[in-house]
Design an enzyme around this catalytic site. Structure first.
Site, mmCIF file in Angstrom:
data_model
loop_
_atom_site.group_PDB
_atom_site.id
_atom_site.type_symbol
_atom_site.label_atom_id
_atom_site.label_comp_id
_atom_site.label_asym_id
_atom_site.label_seq_id
_atom_site.Cartn_x
_atom_site.Cartn_y
_atom_site.Cartn_z
ATOM 1 N N ASP A 154 5.155 85.762 -70.996
ATOM 2 C CA ASP A 154 5.339 87.211 -70.860
ATOM 3 C C ASP A 154 4.366 87.963 -71.768
ATOM 4 O O ASP A 154 3.989 87.467 -72.833
ATOM 5 C CB ASP A 154 6.796 87.544 -71.236
ATOM 6 C CG ASP A 154 7.205 88.931 -70.762
ATOM 7 O OD1 ASP A 154 6.445 89.552 -70.003
ATOM 8 O OD2 ASP A 154 8.290 89.386 -71.166
ATOM 9 N N HIS B 134 -3.393 89.100 -66.824
ATOM 10 C CA HIS B 134 -3.004 87.896 -66.079
ATOM 11 C C HIS B 134 -4.150 86.878 -66.075
ATOM 12 O O HIS B 134 -3.930 85.676 -66.171
ATOM 13 C CB HIS B 134 -2.603 88.257 -64.642
ATOM 14 C CG HIS B 134 -1.387 89.135 -64.563
ATOM 15 N ND1 HIS B 134 -0.241 88.869 -65.293
ATOM 16 C CD2 HIS B 134 -1.128 90.277 -63.873
ATOM 17 C CE1 HIS B 134 0.666 89.798 -65.034
ATOM 18 N NE2 HIS B 134 0.141 90.665 -64.178
ATOM 19 N N LEU C 150 1.481 64.075 -67.940
ATOM 20 C CA LEU C 150 2.267 65.317 -67.953
ATOM 21 C C LEU C 150 2.498 65.862 -66.543
ATOM 22 O O LEU C 150 1.573 65.914 -65.723
ATOM 23 C CB LEU C 150 1.495 66.381 -68.758
ATOM 24 C CG LEU C 150 2.094 67.785 -68.740
ATOM 25 C CD1 LEU C 150 3.243 67.892 -69.738
ATOM 26 C CD2 LEU C 150 1.043 68.841 -69.062
HETATM 27 C C1 FPP Z 1 4.568 88.357 -67.205
HETATM 28 O O1 FPP Z 1 3.858 89.281 -67.980
HETATM 29 C C2 FPP Z 1 3.624 87.517 -66.495
HETATM 30 C C3 FPP Z 1 3.614 87.303 -65.147
HETATM 31 C C4 FPP Z 1 4.599 87.877 -64.211
HETATM 32 C C5 FPP Z 1 2.553 86.483 -64.544
HETATM 33 C C6 FPP Z 1 2.284 85.249 -65.299
HETATM 34 C C7 FPP Z 1 1.098 84.604 -64.793
HETATM 35 C C8 FPP Z 1 0.185 83.980 -65.561
HETATM 36 C C9 FPP Z 1 0.307 83.843 -67.009
HETATM 37 C C10 FPP Z 1 -0.964 83.317 -64.962
HETATM 38 C C11 FPP Z 1 -0.463 82.181 -64.159
HETATM 39 C C12 FPP Z 1 -1.520 81.244 -63.887
HETATM 40 C C13 FPP Z 1 -1.438 80.336 -62.926
HETATM 41 C C14 FPP Z 1 -2.449 79.304 -62.882
HETATM 42 C C15 FPP Z 1 -0.386 80.338 -61.889
HETATM 43 P P1 FPP Z 1 3.988 90.819 -67.642
HETATM 44 O O2 FPP Z 1 2.993 91.167 -66.621
HETATM 45 O O3 FPP Z 1 5.407 91.132 -67.256
HETATM 46 O O4 FPP Z 1 3.630 91.480 -69.008
HETATM 47 P P2 FPP Z 1 4.241 92.830 -69.590
HETATM 48 O O5 FPP Z 1 5.712 92.575 -69.815
HETATM 49 O O6 FPP Z 1 3.487 93.015 -70.866
HETATM 50 O O7 FPP Z 1 3.994 93.912 -68.595
#
Ligand code: FPP
Length: 258
Positions: free
Chosen positions: A38, A55, A149
């Site tokens: 997050d 992201h 893994l």
């Molecule tokens: C939450 O942060 C994050 C997500 C919903 C997306 C997570 C995805 C990645 C870390 C990349 C994934 C990579 C692959 C290879 C699948 P948020 O957007 O809610 O952050 P915020 O709370 O600060 O708005």
């Protein structure tokens, strides 16, 4: 002069990391680590960048975290990449996140294969765009003979739906004489979940300072150790993962006993 200094500092940093890894490996590491990644949006906002930049940066951290988890001998790493609720986000953000598995696997799949990592996915495949599913399925196929893994992406995953679907399947099997009500216990019920082939997580990590589970593995996290950090996911480093594991190693798990 600057280069020499930089080189010396970098060598020192990597040897410190190596030492820490060796130290951590002297004690049992968690078998299954699950992470709620997050804070990508806030990371981007702090830099006046669009949310998708967060992201993208977060994707790079997935690679580092996977490689270190593999090195540490962790058996399963489950990453919450997209929840069943995340479809409510702006269309461009959803589309961007759905492109990330392709980009990630397009770049790093050879490295995952080489490092004996097995790619898996849990979540509702039906609603995923074809290109996303195709990238994941290709990776699952190409890594299916690996035995290192397990990198398990939770993609379009929601824990309550998973539980409801498991209950429906149990009822169905009872009605069809495949399962007797008397045979239903926690172990049998677990076998109806998307995690049927995994042990429950030993350690849950959530970044970005939010202290909640957000519909993630509610059944499976019953006895997991929880570790929360204010660090935003794109800033999550190898040192942070080692810190979480060290904390885990110093906790006493009693599973309800004394
Ligand atoms: C939450 O942060 C994050 C997500 C919903 C997306 C997570 C995805 C990645 C870390 C990349 C994934 C990579 C692959 C290879 C699948 P948020 O957007 O809610 O952050 P915020 O709370 O600060 O708005």
């Amino acid at each position: 002069m600057f280069n020499k200094f930089w080189l010396r500092k970098n060598r020192k940093d990597s040897s410190t990391l190596r030492d820490k890894i060796e130290e951590i490996k002297k004690m049992p590491v968690p078998n299954h680590v699950a992470i709620i990644m997050d804070g990508n949006g806030r990371w981007a906002k702090k830099r006046a960048l669009p949310r998708i930049a967060g992201h993208h940066e977060g994707m790079k951290v997935v690679r580092k975290t996977t490689m270190l988890a593999n090195k540490l001998g962790i058996k399963t790493l489950t990453l919450y990449a997209f929840s069943t609720e995340n479809w409510k986000r702006p269309k461009n953000e959803v589309e961007y996140i759905m492109r990330l598995p392709e980009e990630f696997l397009g770049t790093f799949l050879p490295e995952l294969v080489e490092n004996n990592v097995q790619v898996k996915m849990m979540g509702y495949k039906n609603q995923l765009p074809v290109h996303t599913l195709h990238a994941i399925e290709k990776a699952i196929e190409e890594t299916k003979h690996n035995n290192g893994l397990v990198l398990n992406f939770a993609l379009n995953y929601g824990s309550r739906s998973e539980i409801v679907d498991a209950v429906k399947q149990v009822l169905n099997d009872c009605n069809n004489g495949i399962l007797k009500e008397t045979e239903l216990d926690e172990k049998t019920f677990s076998s109806y979940m998307m995690t049927a082939n995994f042990a429950d997580p030993d350690l849950l990590i959530r970044t970005s300072g939010e202290i909640r589970l957000s519909n993630f593995m509610l059944w499976q996290l019953a006895y997991s150790e929880l570790w929360f950090t204010d660090v935003l996911w794109p800033d999550f480093s190898e040192e942070h993962l080692l810190e979480a594991i060290e904390t885990f190693q110093n906790r006493q798990r009693r599973f309800g006993g004394l």
